[in-house]
Scaffold this active site. Sequence first.
Site, PDB file in Angstrom:
ATOM      1  N   LYS A  86      46.533  36.861  51.695  1.00 12.27           N
ATOM      2  CA  LYS A  86      45.544  36.540  50.661  1.00 12.27           C
ATOM      3  C   LYS A  86      45.624  37.612  49.582  1.00 12.27           C
ATOM      4  CE  LYS A  86      42.335  33.312  50.275  1.00 12.27           C
ATOM      5  NZ  LYS A  86      42.349  32.038  51.005  1.00 12.27           N
TER       6      LYS A  86
HETATM    7  N1  GLU Z   1      43.429  29.241  49.106  1.00 12.30           N
HETATM    8  C1  GLU Z   1      43.590  28.129  49.999  1.00 12.30           C
HETATM    9  C2  GLU Z   1      43.074  28.463  51.387  1.00 12.30           C
HETATM   10  O1  GLU Z   1      42.212  29.287  51.542  1.00 12.30           O
HETATM   11  C3  GLU Z   1      45.002  27.605  49.993  1.00 12.30           C
HETATM   12  C4  GLU Z   1      46.074  28.565  50.361  1.00 12.30           C
HETATM   13  C5  GLU Z   1      47.460  28.016  50.134  1.00 12.30           C
HETATM   14  O2  GLU Z   1      47.598  26.901  49.695  1.00 12.30           O
HETATM   15  O3  GLU Z   1      48.406  28.769  50.388  1.00 12.30           O
HETATM   16  O4  GLU Z   1      43.438  27.880  52.344  1.00 12.30           O
END
Ligand code: GLU
Length: 549
Positions: free
Chosen positions: A239
Amino acid sequence: MQDQAIHLLLIEDNPLHSRLIQRLLEGEQQLRCEVEVVDRLAAGLERLGRGGIDLVLLDLVLPDSQELDTLFQVHEAVPEVPVVILTSLDDVTLAARAVEAGAYDYLVKTHLNSVSLGRAIRYTLARVRARSGEWEAPMFRLAQQQFLKAAQIMALDDNIRQRLLFPQRTQVVSFPFFRDDRAQVETVFGYRVQHVLSMGPTKGGIRYHEEVDLGEVAALAMWMTWKCALMQLPFGGAKGGVRVDPTTLSDRELQRLTRRFTVEIIDMIGPDKDIPAPDMGTNERVMAWMMDTYSQQVGYTVPTVVTGKPVVLGGSLGRKEATGRGLVYLVQAAAEHIGLDLSKSTAVVQGFGNVGSYSARFLAETGAKIIGISDVSTGLYNPNGLALDALLEYVAEHRVLKGYPDADEVTNAELLELDCDVLALAALQNQVTVENADRLKCKLLAEGANGPTTLEADDILDERGVFVLPDVIGNAGGVTVSYFEWVQGTQNLTWTLEEINARLKSILLDAFQRTLRRAQAEQLDMRTAALIEGVSRVTEAKLLRGLFP
Ligand code: GLU
């Protein structure tokens, strides 16, 4: 603008100066401050003793206290509260000594304007945050507690447990970008965290929010690991984030910030290394800029360095709506399991961003009546049902839901406690807590946001028989279609929307059924069962790979 006001205590005996400062703070666009003013140190100390003050603006020369002694007394009373000195031009030497003695900054009263005052306050609070343990975020505590609970129940290998409690790699950057006037340079903090590198490249979104810190990003990276493992995607969790309020930035500022952030973390990301995607406060345009910046640096176009791009740049059909669509596929499966007929049900959706608005739309398509919805500005309630198209039109025109005519206004707390069958959480973390869990009236709680429910609340909901679709399943539609986007990109082919939705549904429902079977067989709540599914897969992979060297 930040959700919560900053509480400032202004200790200043000159009424002209205190009025000036209050006026400047009202004119500052990026801060929401509540200012209390006192004109004596004794009154200031008394107010500080009652708590709740985030920052003190302090005149050192007061009728009842002089020079550095004023600062020392404030420090003694509240050592943790940062102090910014207000000084006149003649007393700058004294102010500089005060900074040496522990004040965060000083401001010359006659040289002040809204921008310099606002920046001094924002930067002071950023420094306080940087000094306090960055890991100490409530979200990271929650992610670790959830993991430890699952680890204990599954009797997880102690070595692996220790290994998974913290992310493998973290990068903290502090970087500048130009404001549009080209005179102001803003410096912000950014993060990229990779939790587990054993499963393949790491994967996870980038969040722009004024509260982001290392602990929050680490928690979200950990949840990505469990989510990807549970969906059986070949990724570990990651993240990223930037601590900035994107609503205060112009498009050009947002672009400059994004490009500079991309370069700051460029050694960590890459199509085979770590693949960012959108999250709260970012969108497909931000992904296009990240992709372009990365491509400029390596000298050729690399669409697969991010997912969630615009379709014309190699984005996948169905990615934008995937999280909401996925959540509703799962709500349908969960409703069937608990014997709820969605076509006769009522639903409340907290949040009206990407996840909330698509969840509401797809829920409405199942025949559920949407009786409540909210965004940052307000909550809306209409027992006869809210018309989604009208809401979307209203928001397109007014930016927020506030003022929408065909509904009653409710607070966020009231919205969560509305009588309904399905409550979908698609806003922020930490929404269902020990305070309100026993007042929720829904039968099915569907988590589209990450970390919306605390561990204590989980126990209460479990006891009360509320069926919980935990976040690691509930919002996994996003990363699942991101995976499809990555696969299509690496192989230079495209799938139809029907194919994507069918694959999405089958992956999500398979994970749901495995989790449900485990929950039933081992008498677990759905979250713990989901985490154990994810943790088991990661553990197996780690043990098979062995330890280097
Ligand atoms: N931000 C989204 C999540 O928390 C998607 C992450 C992604 O598509 O890599 O799952």
